[in-house]
Design a protein around this motif. Structure first.
Motif, PDB file in Angstrom:
ATOM      1  N   ALA A  28      -4.799  -1.846  -0.623  1.00 60.65           N
ATOM      2  CA  ALA A  28      -5.237  -1.235   0.786  1.00 60.65           C
ATOM      3  C   ALA A  28      -6.391  -1.637   1.027  1.00 60.65           C
ATOM      4  O   ALA A  28      -7.476  -2.513   2.288  1.00 60.65           O
ATOM      5  N   ASP A  44      -6.589  -1.862  -4.730  1.00 62.48           N
ATOM      6  CA  ASP A  44      -5.667  -1.756  -4.795  1.00 62.48           C
ATOM      7  C   ASP A  44      -5.117  -2.545  -3.594  1.00 62.48           C
ATOM      8  O   ASP A  44      -6.337  -3.432  -2.734  1.00 62.48           O
ATOM      9  N   ALA A  58       1.572  -1.106   0.099  1.00 60.87           N
ATOM     10  CA  ALA A  58      -0.204  -0.026  -0.706  1.00 60.87           C
ATOM     11  C   ALA A  58       0.853   1.249   0.033  1.00 60.87           C
ATOM     12  O   ALA A  58       0.415   2.566  -0.668  1.00 60.87           O
TER      13      ALA A  58
END
Length: 509
Positions: free
Chosen positions: A251, A249, A122
């Motif tokens: 995260a 993504d 991340a």
């Protein structure tokens, strides 16, 4: 080349990792009284200005991220002989790959490690970087002074800045972990390619196995029944062959892992760092209809004996087009691109390696200096039949372990008898790297054998015969002759018999 005694003020103590482009050494910083890892570009690449620049770009990216969740870079320099190096965190507890050799991890341990890995990725996504080669050997473990351990993501040799991903993007990644779009030119992998890699890492930690290719994958709970249904769904969504079906993504994937029973958010495209909707459509996830640089074209019937020679003869066909496109792309990137194109992707971790004795007989004639490389190639993936004993037996049959072999009539060189044109496909960066020229180092030649087996091996798994000997025949003949013969072609049975004999000599008792 002999190991240096020093890299600047850092005293070299021992070699701890070797890749196709660089070696990693354990060193000691006498001024600060601490161990460090020093990554040094190989001598045969140090005079290639583009490779040299990309090697240093890896250090620059790690420095730019400057996170304890990633391997940190403390210094850069140049040896007396001109080779560049950079100094990194030393991972004294090895790699995730070494830990996984003991089988699947406890559920809590797997999810805890995965949380830290996701946080590290991340960080990269937050600065607009896609790693593109997430795999267990690129996750390092380091002791904390206060106790416990620190998890670090490493090796940004083929990372890309997302502000350049809408242009031509070259194939990259490692079998079993790479997203389908990474197999193709103009796949333009964004953060969702890393989500696929994170999903594959999670799957491996939970089950002890690398995910099968799309179409053959089963949920983690099919291999480990105690995996809850919600976690199954989170991991399988990360592994969706269609990138539009994945978490956007790292995260978001971490948030889903943390609350696997929470209904997932609706699908959405990643942020502006992703390719636009006008990006070219991806080929089917089952594989390309034409061979790409990570899978050399199958030779036409009646061409020369070895696949290395037949693939080389495809000038004017798909292989020649691929080479031309890559050459143009590399020229453009060298002319002014500031992003780090796929560079010297040494997968050598900044760690100590395990003993080769667990894989190979100590009293055999395998040269000591090649044992660790043979183990790396023979454990590159979980392909049936692949083992260090097979790689050692093939090297014995190919060259008798002669690193200086030169067969100019066949244009084959080095310990594994590669031709320059075909080794170009299987070196760590494929066609994106400079074309290798003989003499080929054992470091490059041996590890490339593992990449070859892991990429082409799945295409012959369903054929009858001993899995290891099918791989040996594959190395000699290519996929099509094995399929045509429905097993090992008669032409190569003497060779595979020789390999089988050496394997028996090399396997531990």
């Amino acid at each position: 080349m002999t190991a240096p005694s020093h890299a600047g003020r850092y005293r070299i103590e021992q070699l701890i990792g070797v890749g196709g482009f660089a070696s990693v050494y354990l060193a000691h910083d006498d001024a600060l009284r601490s161990p460090v890892a020093v990554k040094i570009l190989a001598d045969n690449w140090a005079r290639q200005t583009d490779v040299r620049a990309r090697f240093l770009q890896e250090a620059q990216l790690l420095r730019r991220a400057d996170s304890h969740l990633l391997v940190q870079v403390f210094d850069v320099g140049e040896l007396d002989d001109g080779r560049p190096y950079f100094v990194m965190t030393y991972a004294d507890r090895g790699t995730l790959l070494e830990r996984l050799r003991g089988g699947p991890l406890a559920m809590d341990e797997a999810l805890s490690l995965m949380g830290e890995i996701c946080q590290g990725v991340a960080v990269l996504h937050s600065i607009g970087v896609v790693h593109r080669d997430l795999k267990p050997s690129n996750v390092l473990l380091c002791s904390r002074p206060e106790g416990g351990e620190r998890v670090m993501v490493s090796d940004l040799g083929i990372a890309r800045s997302t502000d350049h991903l809408s242009g031509l993007t070259l194939p990259a990644g490692s079998p079993g972990y790479q997203a389908p779009e990474q197999l193709y030119f103009d796949g333009a992998p964004d953060a969702r390619a890393d989500v696929h890699g994170l999903g594959a890492l999670t799957y491996h930690m939970l089950t002890g196995r690398v995910p099968a290719k799309p179409g053959r994958r089963v949920p983690p709970s099919a291999l480990r029944p105690e995996v809850p249904e919600g976690l199954d769904a989170v991991v399988m969504r990360a592994l969706d062959p269609d990138r539009d079906g994945r978490w956007p993504d790292a995260a978001t994937y971490l948030a889903a892992l943390s609350a696997p029973d929470t209904p997932p958010p609706p699908l959405s495209s990643p942020s502006s760092s992703s390719p636009s909707s006008s990006s070219p459509p991806l080929p089917p996830a089952s594989g390309p209809s034409e061979p790409g640089p990570s899978e050399p074209a199958e030779p036409p019937p009646g061409a020369g004996e070895r696949p290395r020679r037949r693939w080389r003869a495809l000038a004017g066909g798909a292989a020649a087009i691929v080479v031309a496109v890559v050459a143009a792309a590399v020229a453009v990137s060298l002319a002014g691109s500031s992003d780090p194109p796929g560079g010297p992707a040494s997968s050598a971790p900044a760690t100590t390696g395990g003993p080769a004795g667990r894989w190979l007989r100590d009293d055999s004639d395998i040269p000591d200096e090649y044992r660790d490389l043979i183990v790396r190639a023979g454990t590159y993936c979980a392909e049936p039949g692949l083992s260090p004993a097979l790689i050692a037996a093939m090297l014995k049959a190919e060259s008798g372990y002669d690193p200086n072999l030169s067969d100019k009539d066949r244009n084959e060189y080095g310990i594994a008898r590669w031709t320059p044109e075909v080794l170009w496909h299987w070196q760590p960066n494929g066609l994106q790297g400079a074309k290798p020229e003989p003499p080929f180092s054992p470091e490059l030649s041996i590890v490339a054998m593992g990449r070859f087996m892991c990429t082409l091996g799945p295409q012959i798994e369903d054929l009858p015969g001993d899995p290891a000997l099918k791989l040996a025949a594959l190395y000699r003949s290519g996929v099509t002759p094995l399929k045509r013969a429905k097993g090992i072609p008669a032409k190569w049975r003497d060779y595979t018999t020789q390999v089988a004999r050496y394997m028996r000599d090399y396997q531990p008792a």
